[in-house]
Design a protein around this motif. Structure first.
Motif, PDB file in Angstrom:
ATOM      1  N   GLY A 305       1.020  -1.190   0.080  1.00 25.56           N
ATOM      2  CA  GLY A 305       0.030   0.143  -0.050  1.00 25.56           C
ATOM      3  C   GLY A 305       0.852   1.246  -0.019  1.00 25.56           C
ATOM      4  N   LEU A 306       1.533   1.504   1.067  1.00 23.88           N
ATOM      5  CA  LEU A 306       2.438   2.514   1.097  1.00 23.88           C
ATOM      6  C   LEU A 306       3.493   2.914  -0.166  1.00 23.88           C
ATOM      7  CD1 LEU A 306       3.176   2.767   5.238  1.00 23.88           C
ATOM      8  CD2 LEU A 306       1.727   4.243   3.601  1.00 23.88           C
ATOM      9  N   GLU A 307       4.224   1.583  -0.213  1.00 24.34           N
ATOM     10  CA  GLU A 307       5.263   1.819  -1.344  1.00 24.34           C
ATOM     11  C   GLU A 307       4.567   1.986  -2.502  1.00 24.34           C
ATOM     12  OE1 GLU A 307       8.605   1.890  -0.890  1.00 24.34           O
ATOM     13  OE2 GLU A 307       8.093   1.878   1.202  1.00 24.34           O
ATOM     14  N   SER A 308       3.331   1.497  -2.945  1.00 20.87           N
ATOM     15  CA  SER A 308       2.967   1.597  -4.349  1.00 20.87           C
ATOM     16  C   SER A 308       2.484   3.177  -4.487  1.00 20.87           C
ATOM     17  CB  SER A 308       1.653   0.813  -4.717  1.00 20.87           C
ATOM     18  OG  SER A 308       0.532   1.116  -3.662  1.00 20.87           O
ATOM     19  N   VAL A 309       1.611   3.748  -3.264  1.00 23.53           N
ATOM     20  CA  VAL A 309       1.369   5.110  -3.248  1.00 23.53           C
ATOM     21  C   VAL A 309       2.561   6.075  -3.457  1.00 23.53           C
ATOM     22  CG1 VAL A 309       0.459   7.132  -1.986  1.00 23.53           C
ATOM     23  CG2 VAL A 309      -0.824   4.658  -2.020  1.00 23.53           C
ATOM     24  N   LYS A 310       3.784   5.663  -2.716  1.00 20.23           N
ATOM     25  CA  LYS A 310       4.865   6.576  -2.856  1.00 20.23           C
ATOM     26  C   LYS A 310       5.626   6.359  -4.241  1.00 20.23           C
ATOM     27  CE  LYS A 310       7.676   6.352   0.720  1.00 20.23           C
ATOM     28  NZ  LYS A 310       8.522   6.113   1.796  1.00 20.23           N
ATOM     29  N   ARG A 311       5.621   5.279  -4.847  1.00 23.01           N
ATOM     30  CA  ARG A 311       6.205   5.133  -5.988  1.00 23.01           C
ATOM     31  C   ARG A 311       5.291   5.897  -7.222  1.00 23.01           C
ATOM     32  NH1 ARG A 311      10.650   5.339  -8.690  1.00 23.01           N
ATOM     33  NH2 ARG A 311      10.622   4.069 -10.912  1.00 23.01           N
ATOM     34  N   ARG A 312       3.964   5.729  -7.062  1.00 23.10           N
ATOM     35  CA  ARG A 312       3.251   6.498  -8.143  1.00 23.10           C
ATOM     36  C   ARG A 312       3.262   8.119  -8.050  1.00 23.10           C
ATOM     37  NH1 ARG A 312      -2.847   4.817  -7.813  1.00 23.10           N
ATOM     38  NH2 ARG A 312      -2.765   5.787  -9.876  1.00 23.10           N
ATOM     39  N   LEU A 313       3.499   8.598  -6.669  1.00 23.72           N
ATOM     40  CA  LEU A 313       3.480  10.082  -6.420  1.00 23.72           C
ATOM     41  C   LEU A 313       5.046  10.357  -7.095  1.00 23.72           C
ATOM     42  CD1 LEU A 313       2.545  10.357  -2.675  1.00 23.72           C
ATOM     43  CD2 LEU A 313       1.322  11.453  -4.647  1.00 23.72           C
ATOM     44  N   TYR A 314       5.996   9.743  -7.051  1.00 25.94           N
ATOM     45  CA  TYR A 314       7.302   9.802  -7.713  1.00 25.94           C
ATOM     46  C   TYR A 314       7.068   9.912  -9.062  1.00 25.94           C
ATOM     47  CZ  TYR A 314      11.871   9.768  -8.795  1.00 25.94           C
ATOM     48  OH  TYR A 314      13.239  10.185  -9.640  1.00 25.94           O
ATOM     49  N   LEU A 315       6.529   8.882  -9.885  1.00 23.83           N
ATOM     50  CA  LEU A 315       6.517   8.837 -11.259  1.00 23.83           C
ATOM     51  C   LEU A 315       5.553   9.945 -11.875  1.00 23.83           C
ATOM     52  CD1 LEU A 315       5.649   5.042 -11.887  1.00 23.83           C
ATOM     53  CD2 LEU A 315       7.592   6.286 -12.115  1.00 23.83           C
ATOM     54  N   PHE A 316       4.448  10.421 -11.095  1.00 20.59           N
ATOM     55  CA  PHE A 316       3.605  11.656 -11.485  1.00 20.59           C
ATOM     56  C   PHE A 316       4.561  12.923 -10.988  1.00 20.59           C
ATOM     57  CE2 PHE A 316      -0.240   9.008 -11.242  1.00 20.59           C
ATOM     58  CZ  PHE A 316      -0.850   9.303 -12.659  1.00 20.59           C
ATOM     59  N   PHE A 317       5.175  13.158 -10.147  1.00 23.36           N
ATOM     60  CA  PHE A 317       5.486  14.322  -9.517  1.00 23.36           C
ATOM     61  C   PHE A 317       7.150  14.555  -9.599  1.00 23.36           C
ATOM     62  CE2 PHE A 317       1.234  13.969  -7.708  1.00 23.36           C
ATOM     63  CZ  PHE A 317       0.551  14.884  -8.525  1.00 23.36           C
ATOM     64  N   GLY A 318       7.758  13.411  -9.527  1.00 20.84           N
ATOM     65  CA  GLY A 318       9.257  13.373  -9.375  1.00 20.84           C
ATOM     66  C   GLY A 318       9.615  13.587  -8.154  1.00 20.84           C
ATOM     67  N   ARG A 319       9.033  13.314  -6.953  1.00 18.81           N
ATOM     68  CA  ARG A 319       9.303  13.925  -5.559  1.00 18.81           C
ATOM     69  C   ARG A 319       8.912  12.814  -4.705  1.00 18.81           C
ATOM     70  NH1 ARG A 319       6.268  19.412  -4.346  1.00 18.81           N
ATOM     71  NH2 ARG A 319       7.147  18.886  -2.345  1.00 18.81           N
ATOM     72  N   ASN A 320      10.049  12.780  -3.692  1.00 16.73           N
ATOM     73  CA  ASN A 320       9.641  11.550  -2.681  1.00 16.73           C
ATOM     74  C   ASN A 320       9.198  12.133  -1.432  1.00 16.73           C
ATOM     75  OD1 ASN A 320      10.619   9.037  -4.173  1.00 16.73           O
ATOM     76  ND2 ASN A 320      12.590   9.976  -4.293  1.00 16.73           N
ATOM     77  N   ASP A 321       8.958  13.397  -1.075  1.00 11.09           N
ATOM     78  CA  ASP A 321       8.707  13.833   0.037  1.00 11.09           C
ATOM     79  C   ASP A 321       7.303  14.189   0.352  1.00 11.09           C
ATOM     80  OD1 ASP A 321       8.512  15.715  -1.811  1.00 11.09           O
ATOM     81  OD2 ASP A 321       8.973  17.515  -0.439  1.00 11.09           O
ATOM     82  N   LEU A 322       6.330  13.702  -0.808  1.00  9.52           N
ATOM     83  CA  LEU A 322       4.848  13.868  -0.575  1.00  9.52           C
ATOM     84  C   LEU A 322       4.180  13.019   0.319  1.00  9.52           C
ATOM     85  CD1 LEU A 322       4.210  14.531  -4.492  1.00  9.52           C
ATOM     86  CD2 LEU A 322       4.460  16.437  -2.771  1.00  9.52           C
ATOM     87  N   LEU A 323       4.438  11.909   0.599  1.00  8.38           N
ATOM     88  CA  LEU A 323       3.964  10.877   1.548  1.00  8.38           C
ATOM     89  C   LEU A 323       4.786  10.908   2.712  1.00  8.38           C
ATOM     90  CD1 LEU A 323       1.755   8.810   1.939  1.00  8.38           C
ATOM     91  CD2 LEU A 323       3.138   7.093   1.076  1.00  8.38           C
ATOM     92  N   THR A 324       4.082  11.219   3.887  1.00  8.13           N
ATOM     93  CA  THR A 324       4.723  10.906   5.308  1.00  8.13           C
ATOM     94  C   THR A 324       3.762   9.995   6.168  1.00  8.13           C
ATOM     95  OG1 THR A 324       3.955  13.178   6.046  1.00  8.13           O
ATOM     96  CG2 THR A 324       6.357  13.032   5.049  1.00  8.13           C
ATOM     97  N   PHE A 325       4.598   9.472   7.396  1.00  8.11           N
ATOM     98  CA  PHE A 325       3.587   8.962   8.199  1.00  8.11           C
ATOM     99  C   PHE A 325       4.241   8.848   9.638  1.00  8.11           C
ATOM    100  CE2 PHE A 325       5.726   5.612   5.768  1.00  8.11           C
ATOM    101  CZ  PHE A 325       6.487   4.862   6.501  1.00  8.11           C
ATOM    102  N   VAL A 326       3.684   8.888  10.639  1.00  9.32           N
ATOM    103  CA  VAL A 326       4.356   8.829  12.157  1.00  9.32           C
ATOM    104  C   VAL A 326       3.495   7.874  12.805  1.00  9.32           C
ATOM    105  CG1 VAL A 326       5.616  11.051  11.843  1.00  9.32           C
ATOM    106  CG2 VAL A 326       3.140  10.861  12.876  1.00  9.32           C
ATOM    107  N   ARG A 327       3.811   7.257  13.973  1.00 11.89           N
ATOM    108  CA  ARG A 327       3.314   6.702  14.982  1.00 11.89           C
ATOM    109  C   ARG A 327       3.420   7.347  16.153  1.00 11.89           C
ATOM    110  NH1 ARG A 327       5.802   2.879  11.942  1.00 11.89           N
ATOM    111  NH2 ARG A 327       4.903   1.214  10.893  1.00 11.89           N
ATOM    112  N   SER A 328       2.374   7.680  17.096  1.00 13.67           N
ATOM    113  CA  SER A 328       2.638   8.322  18.189  1.00 13.67           C
ATOM    114  C   SER A 328       1.008   8.388  18.880  1.00 13.67           C
ATOM    115  CB  SER A 328       2.625   9.717  17.914  1.00 13.67           C
ATOM    116  OG  SER A 328       1.583  10.419  17.357  1.00 13.67           O
ATOM    117  N   ASN A 329       1.244   7.825  20.222  1.00 14.35           N
ATOM    118  CA  ASN A 329       0.338   7.780  21.084  1.00 14.35           C
ATOM    119  C   ASN A 329      -0.868   6.663  20.667  1.00 14.35           C
ATOM    120  OD1 ASN A 329       1.231   9.941  22.750  1.00 14.35           O
ATOM    121  ND2 ASN A 329       0.192  11.336  21.769  1.00 14.35           N
TER     122      ASN A 329
END
Length: 342
Positions: A305-329
């Motif tokens: 899930g996360l990897e496919s979305v990240k890869r598609r974002l890179y192919l569309f926009f050429g950027r790797n910083d558009l998807l972020t996630f954190v675990r807290s509380n």
């Protein structure tokens, strides 16, 4: 009106008209300066200008189909020399029919030949440089086309993977419901067919509106509610001014599927998954939050899930910083930023 009558080839000749007049006028001026009468100078210059342009035509056709390499660059010197000699000999033969001053003709032929040779060599240099630039442009265009085709092929492959991935999980759920709750299994099959029919239509488009993507997500959630019943609650918030914005189809579904799967795994009480979409600056910002139990052993997955979305974002926009996630509380927070199309 003139543009409708003239053909494209005639337009080509019209572009050369200023250059033709330049050679004609320049040659006539020099000949008149060295003693020829104005009428003879014009005829003399006109003859050699015509021969000069015939030479240009010959050189252009030769270097159009043949580009000399480094090992045979001597041809770039030999061909202008041969054609310049041909022009001089032809002019030497025709000039006596226009004027009687054979002494002037003989005395000026050496200078005429040198000038014509220099002009032809300069023209050949222009043709070679232009040919190199055209080759480089063609190579670049070909590389861009290959890159675009590879990108489209990978995007298509990623999008085609989404349906089997989700379908596999749904079929497992339907299998579990068939014996215990056959009516719910039937309901889930109908909703699954509706969802898949919609995703097939979306696969035909490179971009879809937020409104269409939201409708697709609601269909997905309807299937998941049949699967998990009262345990699943989704807080779905989309700002109205975002509904017309565009994004790649099926981009959010694997993220929401991960939130549902990992949010419900290990928890027995009601689980609230939050999804929001709003405009922030020049981005469509999507946030998905789901609870998780840090003490339970998470259900193993492929991370698709996360990897496919990240890869598609890179192919569309050429950027790797558009998807972020954190675990807290005990909350898993995914933030996705999609640049808005102008």
């Amino acid at each position: 009106m003139i543009g409708k009558i003239l053909t494209s080839s005639q337009y080509g000749w019209l572009k050369l008209l200023p250059l033709f007049l330049f050679f004609l006028g320049g040659g006539a001026f020099l000949l008149h300066y060295y003693g020829e009468g104005i009428s003879l100078a014009l005829m003399d210059s006109g003859l050699f200008t015509v021969l000069l342009f015939v030479g240009f035509l010959l050189l252009e056709n030769v270097f159009k189909y043949y580009k000399p390499q480094q090992e045979n660059l001597w041809l770039a010197l030999l061909l202008p020399l041969m054609i310049a000699s041909l022009v001089v000999v032809t002019g030497r033969f025709l000039l006596p029919f226009l004027m009687d001053d054979t002494l002037f003709i003989k005395a000026s032929m050496m200078i005429r030949g040198a000038l014509i040779l220099l002009i032809f060599m300069g023209y050949v240099l222009v043709l070679i440089v232009n040919g190199k630039l055209e080759d480089q442009l063609e190579i670049r265009n070909r590389e861009e086309l290959i890159g675009k085709m590879a990108k489209e092929a990978e995007l298509f492959h990623l999008r085609q993977q989404l349906q089997p991935h989700f379908l596999f999980n749904s079929l497992n759920s339907i299998s579990a419901l068939v014996k215990r709750q056959p009516e719910k299994a039937r309901e889930m099959i109908l909703q699954l067919s509706t969802f898949l029919r919609g995703t097939i239509r979306e696969n035909e488009n490179e971009w879809v509106s937020v409104a269409d993507e939201a409708a697709s997500l609601q269909l997905f959630l309807a299937i998941e509610r049949v699967r998990f019943g009262h345990r699943l609650e989704v807080d779905f918030e989309v700002e109205e001014n975002c509904l017309s914005y565009k994004l790649p189809p099926l981009l959010l579904q694997p993220l929401l599927e991960n939130a549902v799967k990992h949010g419900l795994y290990g928890l027995i009480e009601k689980v609230v998954v939050k999804l929001s979409m709003r405009k922030v600056g020049n981005y469509l910002e999507v946030e998905i939050l789901n609870p998780f139990d840090p003490e339970s052993i998470s259900e193993k997955g492929t991370g698709f899930g996360l990897e496919s979305v990240k890869r598609r974002l890179y192919l569309f926009f050429g950027r790797n910083d558009l998807l972020t996630f954190v675990r807290s509380n005990n909350i898993f927070h995914v933030k996705l930023r999609i640049p808005l199309l102008s």
